[in-house]
Design an enzyme around this catalytic site. Structure first.
Site, short mmCIF file in Angstrom:
data_model
loop_
_atom_site.label_atom_id
_atom_site.label_comp_id
_atom_site.label_asym_id
_atom_site.label_seq_id
_atom_site.Cartn_x
_atom_site.Cartn_y
_atom_site.Cartn_z
N GLY A 1 0.79 -1.22 0.00
CA GLY A 1 0.00 0.00 0.00
C GLY A 1 0.82 1.27 0.00
O GLY A 1 0.26 2.38 -0.08
N ASP A 2 2.14 1.14 0.07
CA ASP A 2 3.00 2.32 0.12
C ASP A 2 3.01 3.02 -1.24
O ASP A 2 3.27 2.39 -2.27
CB ASP A 2 4.42 1.91 0.51
CG ASP A 2 5.35 3.09 0.62
OD1 ASP A 2 5.34 3.75 1.66
OD2 ASP A 2 6.05 3.37 -0.37
#
Length: 215
Positions: free
Chosen positions: A165-166
């Site tokens: 999700g970064d």
């Protein structure tokens, strides 16, 4: 004789180069990810400081996170605060002095409370596997999966952590793999499967690739 950390970095580089031609190109352009060192048994205080810094840096650029972290350190005499010092500090004064949002101030207090009441046992984290560490950390208000992934990577130095999700990882994959759109976290997980068991090193290459000048 090579150190264990150097040998691990070499093994990660060799594996990633063979497993993924895109990463092989990044490795050729960026060089080997530097080996990192930490004490073999960090103290609970070091783990606590790592979590405080992770909360401070949530949803900020690296430069902004570093600036605010320095302000927090200055507020506590140039060092990371203890849980007791966080709870003793006036929340509004801490927020103003550190440049923290109201929510982050609340999260820091929640973390301190969990450590003091024993519901988060920092001295046990080194003994747990990655999934168990994540489960322990996300039970604290304000610590989500991204923060847990950062803690695993940079504080515990686990070798096979992926942060799908970064935003930086997603941007790095989009650029390096020449994708038309920003990949979803699920797509990152699928792309990263060949990187096991060195997904942490792959993430480091992708982060570095964003700032490296193009060829």
């Amino acid at each position: 004789m090579r150190s264990g950390t150097t040998a691990m970095a070499d093994a990660a580089t060799e594996h990633l180069r063979a497993a993924d031609p895109v990463l092989a190109g990044l490795i050729d352009r960026l060089g080997t990810v530097p080996a990192r060192r930490r004490p073999p048994r960090p103290s609970p205080g070091e783990h606590y400081a790592g979590l405080v810094r992770t909360i401070v840096g949530q949803q900020l650029s690296t430069r902004a996170a570093q600036a605010i972290w320095q302000r927090v350190l200055t507020h506590f005499g140039g060092r990371p605060p203890s849980p007791e010092e966080v709870l003793a500090a006036d929340p509004e004064e801490l927020r103003a002095a550190g440049g923290l949002s109201r929510s982050k101030t609340t999260y820091l207090r929640s973390l301190a409370e969990h450590v003091i009441d024993g519901s988060l046992e920092l001295d046990r984290l080194d003994e747990l596997d990655d999934d168990a560490v994540i489960a322990e950390l996300v039970a604290v208000k304000g610590i989500g999966e991204w923060s847990a992934h950062m803690f695993l990577m940079f504080q515990l130095e686990r070798p096979d952590v992926l942060a799908p999700g970064d935003l930086g990882i997603r941007k790095g994959v989009q650029i390096s793999y020449e994708l038309d759109a920003l990949p979803t976290p699920a797509e990152i997980v699928a792309i990263a499967e060949p990187w096991r068991p060195y997904r942490t090193a792959a993430c480091l290459y992708l982060w570095r690739s964003i700032d490296a000048p193009p060829q």
